[in-house]
Design an enzyme around this catalytic site. Structure first.
Site, mmCIF file in Angstrom:
data_model
loop_
_atom_site.group_PDB
_atom_site.id
_atom_site.type_symbol
_atom_site.label_atom_id
_atom_site.label_comp_id
_atom_site.label_asym_id
_atom_site.label_seq_id
_atom_site.Cartn_x
_atom_site.Cartn_y
_atom_site.Cartn_z
ATOM 1 N N MET A 47 0.795 -1.222 0.000
ATOM 2 C CA MET A 47 0.000 0.000 0.000
ATOM 3 C C MET A 47 0.834 1.282 0.000
ATOM 4 S SD MET A 47 -2.874 -1.240 -0.349
ATOM 5 C CE MET A 47 -3.614 -2.844 -0.151
ATOM 6 N N ASP A 72 24.314 -10.339 5.896
ATOM 7 C CA ASP A 72 24.689 -11.154 4.745
ATOM 8 C C ASP A 72 26.204 -11.179 4.547
ATOM 9 O OD1 ASP A 72 24.230 -12.659 2.264
ATOM 10 O OD2 ASP A 72 24.899 -10.815 1.288
#
Length: 161
Positions: A77, A130
């Site tokens: 949205m 990561d």
């Protein structure tokens, strides 16, 4: 806490994108932050550039900027908006063995940039994870939050820390 209607739900309970057509464009800014904790040895590798994947914080900064620019593609949205500035800072705390990512996002538009700032901080932290996971799988992301926002109809918000 005052009861408010959810803006992304219509009168029938259906999800909707808020109509901002008639809203005036104003200067808006949001600041969000979060932290990643890690082993002392991992933090030392980040600080000295000793990880095999390269410069962790420079890469995380670029990833955070890219994440902010992709927010409307990730959060259903959110409106696609023109971002006029993204700044990501990293605060290293040796005592807590953590790195705090602080993202500041600005625009002049009809809707705010809170989600973009939160996405930027989170993406930067995920990138740190990561790049360091080969040496430390026990890292933990914590405290992801909106710190402040200015502009728009709802005015200013500043978290009490």
């Amino acid at each position: 806490m005052e009861k408010k209607n959810l803006t992304h739900i219509d009168e029938l309970g259906n999800a909707r994108m808020v109509d901002v057509t008639e809203k005036a464009a104003t200067r808006r800014e949001a600041v969000a932050a979060g932290s990643i904790t890690m082993a002392a040895a991992t933090l030392s590798l980040v600080k000295t550039g000793g990880l095999p994947k390269g410069d962790v914080l420079s890469t995380a900064r670029i990833a955070g900027i890219m994440g902010a620019k992709q927010t409307s593609n990730l959060i259903p949205m959110c409106h696609p908006i023109i971002i006029t500035s993204i700044k990501i800072e990293f605060l290293i705390d040796d005592e807590r063995k953590s790195i705090e990512a602080v993202a500041t996002v600005k625009t002049v538009g009809q809707t705010g940039v809170e989600m973009e700032a939160i996405t930027a901080a989170t993406t930067a932290l995920l990138t740190i994870y990561d790049m360091c996971k080969a040496v430390d799988k026990e890292m933990e992301l914590t405290g992801i939050m909106l710190i402040k926002k200015t502009g728009g109809k709802s005015g200013q918000f500043e978290r009490r820390l």
